[in-house]
Design a protein around this motif. Sequence first.
Motif, PDB file in Angstrom:
ATOM      1  N   LEU A   1     -28.956  31.901   7.665  1.00  0.00           N
ATOM      2  CA  LEU A   1     -27.675  32.565   7.380  1.00  0.00           C
ATOM      3  C   LEU A   1     -27.955  33.966   6.868  1.00  0.00           C
ATOM      4  CD1 LEU A   1     -25.732  29.880   5.290  1.00  0.00           C
ATOM      5  CD2 LEU A   1     -25.013  30.767   7.474  1.00  0.00           C
ATOM      6  N   LYS A   2     -27.228  34.945   7.379  1.00  0.00           N
ATOM      7  CA  LYS A   2     -27.403  36.313   6.883  1.00  0.00           C
ATOM      8  C   LYS A   2     -26.033  36.950   6.697  1.00  0.00           C
ATOM      9  CE  LYS A   2     -31.942  36.488   7.248  1.00  0.00           C
ATOM     10  NZ  LYS A   2     -32.813  36.565   6.089  1.00  0.00           N
ATOM     11  N   LYS A   3     -25.883  37.647   5.584  1.00  0.00           N
ATOM     12  CA  LYS A   3     -24.620  38.349   5.339  1.00  0.00           C
ATOM     13  C   LYS A   3     -24.751  39.786   5.833  1.00  0.00           C
ATOM     14  CE  LYS A   3     -21.943  40.227   1.463  1.00  0.00           C
ATOM     15  NZ  LYS A   3     -21.753  40.237  -0.004  1.00  0.00           N
TER      16      LYS A   3
ATOM     17  N   LYS B   1     -17.632  34.527  11.012  1.00  0.00           N
ATOM     18  CA  LYS B   1     -19.051  34.262  11.271  1.00  0.00           C
ATOM     19  C   LYS B   1     -19.299  34.034  12.753  1.00  0.00           C
ATOM     20  CE  LYS B   1     -19.625  29.273  10.742  1.00  0.00           C
ATOM     21  NZ  LYS B   1     -20.374  28.225  10.082  1.00  0.00           N
TER      22      LYS B   1
ATOM     23  N   THR C   1     -27.061  32.760  11.924  1.00  0.00           N
ATOM     24  CA  THR C   1     -25.608  32.808  11.717  1.00  0.00           C
ATOM     25  C   THR C   1     -25.275  34.044  10.890  1.00  0.00           C
ATOM     26  OG1 THR C   1     -25.422  30.426  11.853  1.00  0.00           O
ATOM     27  CG2 THR C   1     -23.621  31.574  10.773  1.00  0.00           C
TER      28      THR C   1
ATOM     29  N   ILE D   1     -22.818  36.016   8.760  1.00  0.00           N
ATOM     30  CA  ILE D   1     -21.575  35.947   7.983  1.00  0.00           C
ATOM     31  C   ILE D   1     -21.138  37.401   7.824  1.00  0.00           C
ATOM     32  CG2 ILE D   1     -20.489  35.155   5.840  1.00  0.00           C
ATOM     33  CD1 ILE D   1     -21.734  32.837   7.375  1.00  0.00           C
TER      34      ILE D   1
ATOM     35  N   TRP E   1     -18.832  40.397   6.791  1.00  0.00           N
ATOM     36  CA  TRP E   1     -17.820  40.821   5.822  1.00  0.00           C
ATOM     37  C   TRP E   1     -17.183  42.116   6.340  1.00  0.00           C
ATOM     38  CZ3 TRP E   1     -17.739  39.559   0.063  1.00  0.00           C
ATOM     39  CH2 TRP E   1     -18.279  38.301  -0.166  1.00  0.00           C
TER      40      TRP E   1
ATOM     41  N   LEU F   1     -23.215  43.032  -2.598  1.00  0.00           N
ATOM     42  CA  LEU F   1     -24.372  42.290  -3.123  1.00  0.00           C
ATOM     43  C   LEU F   1     -24.854  41.242  -2.126  1.00  0.00           C
ATOM     44  CD1 LEU F   1     -23.237  41.624  -6.802  1.00  0.00           C
ATOM     45  CD2 LEU F   1     -25.084  43.136  -6.083  1.00  0.00           C
ATOM     46  N   GLY F   2     -26.148  41.063  -2.073  1.00  0.00           N
ATOM     47  CA  GLY F   2     -26.717  40.006  -1.229  1.00  0.00           C
ATOM     48  C   GLY F   2     -26.621  40.281   0.259  1.00  0.00           C
TER      49      GLY F   2
END
Lengths: 269, 162
Positions: B4-6, B43, B54, B56, B58, B75-76
Motif C-alpha cells: 500500500l502506498k499513499k 484507491k 495499491t 491510496i 489523496w 504526512l506519510g
Amino acid sequence: MTDAEKLTLLRDLLLDEDRNFANKILEKVDTLTDTVNIDEKLSQKVEPIISRKLTSFVEEIPVKLGPTITEALSEQIKNSQDEVVNILFPLLGKMIKKYIQSEMKTLSDNINAQINQKLSFKYWYRKIMSFFSGVSEIDFVLADMAKSKILQLFIIEKGSGLIIARYSNTDTIDEDLLAGMLTAIKSFVEDAFIKGDQNLELIEYELYKIYLQNFPTYYISAVISGKFDAVFKNRVENDLFDFANKHIKKNIGNKQYIEQKLKEYFINA
Amino acid sequence: MLSLKKIVLVGHFGVGKSSLIRRFVKNSFSDDYLVTVGVHIVKKTVQINNDEITLIIWDIEGKEDMQKLRPSFLLGTSGFIYVFDATRESTYINLSDEINYIETHYPKINLLTVANKIDLIEKNTFIKIAENNKLKIDYFSSAKTGENVELIFNDLAKNLIK
C-alpha cells in the motif's frame, strides 16, 4: 396583320411578365389552400411548432411558476396548519406504526432466537439466574442485547492513514478508504484545535461510535455498537493498551500475526 | 507482493487534479467543475512486473501556495504529483519555488510535475514557454483525452517500489 392582332401581340408582350407573376401567386395560394384544408399537410407543418412550444413550456414552468407555487403553498400551509395536520396525521401515524411494528418484530425474533438456543451456556446461565433472582429471562436477553460490542477494529498508521491490520465481523465499505478518511478527519480536527497535543478520541455516528486510541506511530479505531459509557470506554482502553503491548509492539510489520491475534482477542468483546 | 502506498496530488485549484484521478481510476471525464473541499480519497491497484501496488490517492483541495496546505494531509506520503494548468500562467509561474519547497520539506518523497490540459493549447508553443521560464516538467497530460494519465501514475508506482 390587323389592328386587333397587333393590339393582342402588343398586350402579350407587355403583360407577359405580370401574367407569369400572377400565375406563381396563384400556385402559391393553391398550395397554401391545400395546406390549410388538408389535415395531413396542416399537421405536418403545425405539429413540430406545437411540440417545440410545449417542450419549452414544460421547461419554463418550474422556473417561472416554481417560486410562486412554493410561496403560495407555504402561505396556505401556514394559514391552515390544523387542516394540514389533519391530512398528514393519519399518514405519518401509519408510517410510524409500521416502523415500530417492524422493529418490534426484529426485536422479538432476536429474543426468541436467543431463548431457543438451548444448547448454549448463556441459555442455562439465564435460566439459573432468572430462577434465583426472580428477573424474567426476557429482561436478561434485553440487557444482553443492549450491551456494547466491538464490531470492527482497525490499526492505522498515523499520517499516511494506511491500514496496518484489521478485524471485522461485518461487511463494510472499502476499509482502505475508510481508514484514509478517518485519518483525514482526525488530522483536520486535531489541526483545528492547535492548542496542546490533543487527539480526537470519539466520533459518533447515530447508533455507532468510533473510538480512537492513539499510540506514537499508529492509532487504533474501534467501531462500537450499543451503550458506550465510561465503564465500557475504560475496558476498551485497557484492552487496547494490553493488546498493543502484547502483540503490536514487536510485530508491527507482521500483518497476518496481528490480525490473527486481533480475532482471538476481540472475537467475544 | 502487495503493498500500500499513499500518494497526494497537489497544485492550484482548478488545474485538473480530481479529473486526472477520475480518468486514472474510473477512466471517465466530465467538463463540469466540482471544487474539492477538504480531501477525497480513492484507491487503485496497479501491477508492476510481479508486484501489485495499491495506490491510496489523496485528492486534496487546491491551494495557490504549498505552504498553505494542511501539513497533516501530507504526512506519510510516498509520492507527490504536482499538477498545473498549461493554459493558466498563474498556476505555474511559481513552479520552481513550489518544487523547492516540496524537495526541502519532503526530501525523500518521489515527486512528479505534470502540465495538464495540454489538449487546450499548442504543445510546441507551451514547450517554448516552459523552456523560457525554466519549468521542470515531467509529463504533459490531458485528463480529457486521457493522454499520459496512466503513464504518470504507473511511473510513480514504479518509482515507489524501487
